[in-house]
Enzyme design. Sequence first.
Site, PDB file in Angstrom:
ATOM      1  N   THR A   1       1.941   3.637   2.703  1.00  0.00           N
ATOM      2  CA  THR A   1       1.105   4.806   2.953  1.00  0.00           C
ATOM      3  C   THR A   1       1.515   6.029   2.144  1.00  0.00           C
ATOM      4  OG1 THR A   1       2.475   5.368   4.871  1.00  0.00           O
ATOM      5  CG2 THR A   1       0.514   4.030   5.270  1.00  0.00           C
ATOM      6  N   CYS A   2       2.825   6.199   1.914  1.00  0.00           N
ATOM      7  CA  CYS A   2       3.276   7.389   1.181  1.00  0.00           C
ATOM      8  C   CYS A   2       2.812   7.364  -0.271  1.00  0.00           C
ATOM      9  CB  CYS A   2       4.792   7.519   1.254  1.00  0.00           C
ATOM     10  SG  CYS A   2       5.687   6.088   0.627  1.00  0.00           S
ATOM     11  N   LEU A   3       2.518   6.168  -0.794  1.00  0.00           N
ATOM     12  CA  LEU A   3       2.037   6.030  -2.171  1.00  0.00           C
ATOM     13  C   LEU A   3       0.527   5.835  -2.232  1.00  0.00           C
ATOM     14  CD1 LEU A   3       4.788   3.622  -3.588  1.00  0.00           C
ATOM     15  CD2 LEU A   3       4.683   6.115  -3.786  1.00  0.00           C
TER      16      LEU A   3
END
Length: 216
Positions: free
Chosen positions: A181-183
């Site tokens: 999710t962070c990417l």
Amino acid sequence: MDPETVDQDILSLTFAYDVEELGPRTTIELCPDGKDIVVNSKNRKQYVNLLIQHRFVISIASQIAHFSQGFSDITTSSIKTSLFRSLYLEDLDKMFDGSGAAISVEDWKAHTDYNGYEENDHQISWFWKIVKCMSAEQRKVLLFFWTSIRYLPLEGFRGLDSRLCISRTSESCEHLPSAQTCLHLLRVPPYFNRVMMQNRLEMITQEHIGCSFGNL
């Protein structure tokens, strides 16, 4: 809860509560000597009012003050007066929480890159056709699974801090899609057909699964 139960001190409540910030636990008293005042049927209304006041007003007073100062630094008095006369609570909700409008698949597609896939691959074509047929709620769950974002900015996908990406994974087709999710990265196995892909996407767009941030 009935007064008799409260007066029996079953809940062991006092006019104080504990907060934990970056490790240490601190006791916050809601009034002078609050940790020594037991909540009972006569003072429980006062306890609830003080607790709400501390949690939703006093505890965030410093953050609100900094926000107010920052807002004042970038606006003039006349602009603030004009703004707040025409601003509604719903407008602030959209500014801070993003738009609750239906997600545009075309906008989504235009802001998505591919790693290991080409835009004209069967899997990519199937993917967007499936997403286009999803309900508005399923699209929201998929977006959250993919990015941990519940609502898009007012500008749509172009308002995000980075583009999204669909990456081909070497995992077998028995696996579900997964995400970083962070990417803003969605890893999708090379499914053999559209039916198989649709089945897998329907599984991850169930509310209780989509909320797991892609860790399947």
